[in-house]
Scaffold this motif. Structure first.
Motif, PDB file in Angstrom:
ATOM      1  N   TYR A 195      28.501  34.719  31.059  1.00 31.98           N
ATOM      2  CA  TYR A 195      27.731  35.951  31.206  1.00 31.98           C
ATOM      3  C   TYR A 195      28.635  37.137  31.545  1.00 31.98           C
ATOM      4  O   TYR A 195      28.447  38.235  31.007  1.00 31.98           O
ATOM      5  N   ARG A 200      27.534  43.508  25.801  1.00 33.82           N
ATOM      6  CA  ARG A 200      26.143  43.943  25.806  1.00 33.82           C
ATOM      7  C   ARG A 200      25.689  44.300  24.385  1.00 33.82           C
ATOM      8  O   ARG A 200      26.471  44.778  23.573  1.00 33.82           O
ATOM      9  N   TYR A 287      20.123  37.691  27.230  1.00 38.35           N
ATOM     10  CA  TYR A 287      20.546  38.656  28.242  1.00 38.35           C
ATOM     11  C   TYR A 287      21.314  39.811  27.608  1.00 38.35           C
ATOM     12  O   TYR A 287      21.178  40.966  28.017  1.00 38.35           O
ATOM     13  N   SER A 288      22.142  39.502  26.621  1.00 43.24           N
ATOM     14  CA  SER A 288      22.933  40.529  25.965  1.00 43.24           C
ATOM     15  C   SER A 288      22.046  41.598  25.338  1.00 43.24           C
ATOM     16  O   SER A 288      22.350  42.794  25.418  1.00 43.24           O
ATOM     17  N   LEU A 293      15.357  42.642  32.595  1.00 37.62           N
ATOM     18  CA  LEU A 293      14.746  41.342  32.864  1.00 37.62           C
ATOM     19  C   LEU A 293      13.786  41.485  34.042  1.00 37.62           C
ATOM     20  O   LEU A 293      14.113  42.136  35.038  1.00 37.62           O
ATOM     21  N   PRO A 305      17.662  33.047  36.459  1.00 37.38           N
ATOM     22  CA  PRO A 305      17.689  34.132  35.465  1.00 37.38           C
ATOM     23  C   PRO A 305      18.107  35.475  36.052  1.00 37.38           C
ATOM     24  O   PRO A 305      18.790  36.255  35.369  1.00 37.38           O
ATOM     25  N   GLU A 308      21.947  35.326  36.458  1.00 35.62           N
ATOM     26  CA  GLU A 308      22.612  35.345  35.154  1.00 35.62           C
ATOM     27  C   GLU A 308      22.492  36.707  34.487  1.00 35.62           C
ATOM     28  O   GLU A 308      23.462  37.207  33.898  1.00 35.62           O
ATOM     29  N   ALA A 309      21.312  37.312  34.571  1.00 38.28           N
ATOM     30  CA  ALA A 309      21.117  38.623  33.951  1.00 38.28           C
ATOM     31  C   ALA A 309      22.029  39.669  34.586  1.00 38.28           C
ATOM     32  O   ALA A 309      22.677  40.459  33.884  1.00 38.28           O
ATOM     33  N   ALA A 312      25.465  39.328  33.531  1.00 36.81           N
ATOM     34  CA  ALA A 312      25.621  39.769  32.143  1.00 36.81           C
ATOM     35  C   ALA A 312      25.505  41.273  31.978  1.00 36.81           C
ATOM     36  O   ALA A 312      25.627  41.788  30.864  1.00 36.81           O
ATOM     37  N   CYS A 314      22.734  43.081  32.775  1.00 41.07           N
ATOM     38  CA  CYS A 314      21.356  43.466  32.456  1.00 41.07           C
ATOM     39  C   CYS A 314      20.612  43.801  33.745  1.00 41.07           C
ATOM     40  O   CYS A 314      20.564  42.973  34.662  1.00 41.07           O
TER      41      CYS A 314
END
Length: 405
Positions: A195, A200, A287-288, A293, A305, A308-309, A312, A314
């Motif tokens: 991530y 992005r 996520y990209s 989110l 999530p 991870e978001a 990444a 997000c």
């Protein structure tokens, strides 16, 4: 199972979880089973049958060189005869494997594993409570039973781990399971490299599901269960669509509520603006491509999530429940809203979409707090300390210095 041929003594561990499904506790158990090898541990991972729609959990485990042992009866059952049979089976497995440590995850596996470990004479027993299981998950009778199981299990434990300070407060104040001094806070440990190194807006996820490149994309990831409150997400989506008419919404995951949620989405006029993907293998691609989110749950521990978001790049919006405020630094790393308030959730979504976002502070925070290397080091210290108290010692494994992220 006999000891492997080695020039150094190996610490044997048995790690137990309930169902082998794609969720935080299972993924954590798989990753730690692999990572703790670096510190001189051999792990036998045991779990119940994976749900039919989530077979890729075994593939995920294989990618880390982990082969879980499947116990078909290890589910969230409260049948006394089944529980007695499972305890006997687990105790027999422990007598054969002779682990120095049993580490359990989730309430049912925690109760069964800790009781079996005490019967089998395992030196050290550790339990992790990943979520606060007494709000939003079960009916009142089942919840009361699980509270009793956790209190009993706490008496069998040498240490109990929670993932956040907020969760520890809840477990010692709201529904006291044990004394605060007996609970240690160790945040999740994850492999966040896929991530943090991801670009992005690559477009792969949008292309796969026919979502235009130039529309705001708002997503939610998780099992379609009542506690996740996807209905709130849909209500907020209807309100957002008034202000941001080209917005598109995506629900990633599957579960018992999917038919109802699909009907609700249609009734709210979201047809053409929402995509249900079921479970997907390449969640990093999602996520990209997401602009935001959302987590709309009634209750959460430390949801993967969100971590991870943020890793990444997000941005996130989430309900102020469970361990989420700790994860988001009280709102510094992502917007927090009251649960069950679709208007507040919609306004936070729109505001976040319209605000320039700097991903670096949240990304750095996620790596510093949740990298698996940090958790492995913390657990190694905990395990060896507990073993030493029982008179069981092993030479400490030395490791090469870590490269920076």
């Amino acid at each position: 199972m006999s000891d492997p041929v080695s020039t150094k003594p190996t610490i044997r561990m048995m790690r137990l979880t309930t169902r082998l499904r794609i969720n935080g506790p299972v993924l954590q158990a798989v990753l730690l089973s692999a990572k703790m090898r670096d510190y001189g541990y051999e792990t036998q991972l045991i779990g119940g049958n994976p749900p039919s729609e989530e077979t890729d959990v075994m593939e995920r485990a294989a990618s880390y060189g982990v082969e879980p042992v499947v116990m078909p009866g290890l589910t969230q059952t409260l049948n006394p005869l089944t529980l007695v049979s499972l305890v006997r089976e687990l105790a027999d497995m422990m007598r054969t494997y002779q682990p120095h440590i049993v580490h359990t995850h989730t309430t049912t596996a925690g109760f069964l594993g800790r009781l079996a470990a005490r019967i089998a004479g395992v030196p050290v027993i550790v339990h992790t409570l990943h979520v606060y299981p007494f709000e939003g998950y079960y009916n009142r009778v089942t919840t009361s039973i699980f509270i009793l199981l956790e209190r009993f299990g706490a008496r069998l434990s040498d240490s109990i781990i929670t993932l956040s300070e907020g969760l520890r407060r809840q477990l010692t104040e709201s529904y006291p399971i044990t004394r605060k001094q007996r609970i240690i806070v160790l945040p999740l440990g994850l492999d966040l490299t896929p991530y943090t190194q991801m670009k992005r807006h690559r477009g792969h996820f949008r292309e796969a599901y026919g979502i235009p490149d130039n529309v705001p994309l708002i997503g939610i990831i998780g099992q379609l269960l009542p506690v996740k409150n996807h209905a709130l997400f849909l209500q907020a989506a209807q309100i957002v669509k008034v202000t941001v008419p080209d917005a598109h919404f995506v629900i990633i995951g599957d579960g018992e509520q999917r038919p109802m949620l699909e009907r609700r989405a249609q009734a709210l006029g979201l047809e053409g603006h929402i995509t249900f993907t079921s479970w997907i293998e390449d969640v990093a691609a999602a996520y990209s491509d997401m602009d935001l989110l959302v987590n709309s749950s009634h209750n959460e521990g430390t949801p993967l999530p969100l971590i991870e978001a943020l890793a990444a790049g997000c941005p996130v919006v989430a309900t102020h429940v469970g361990g989420i405020p700790d994860l988001l630094d009280g709102g510094r790393l992502g917007a927090l809203v009251s649960p069950n308030d679709p208007q507040a959730l919609a306004e936070a979504i729109v505001h976040t979409l319209q605000t320039d976002y700097d991903p670096q502070p949240a990304r750095e925070a996620m790596v510093n707090r949740y990298a698996v290397e940090r958790l492995a080091q913390d657990l190694d210290s905990l395990y060896r300390g507990l073993l030493a108290k029982k008179g069981v010692t092993f030479p400490v494994e030395t490791k090469e210095p870590l490269s920076s992220h």
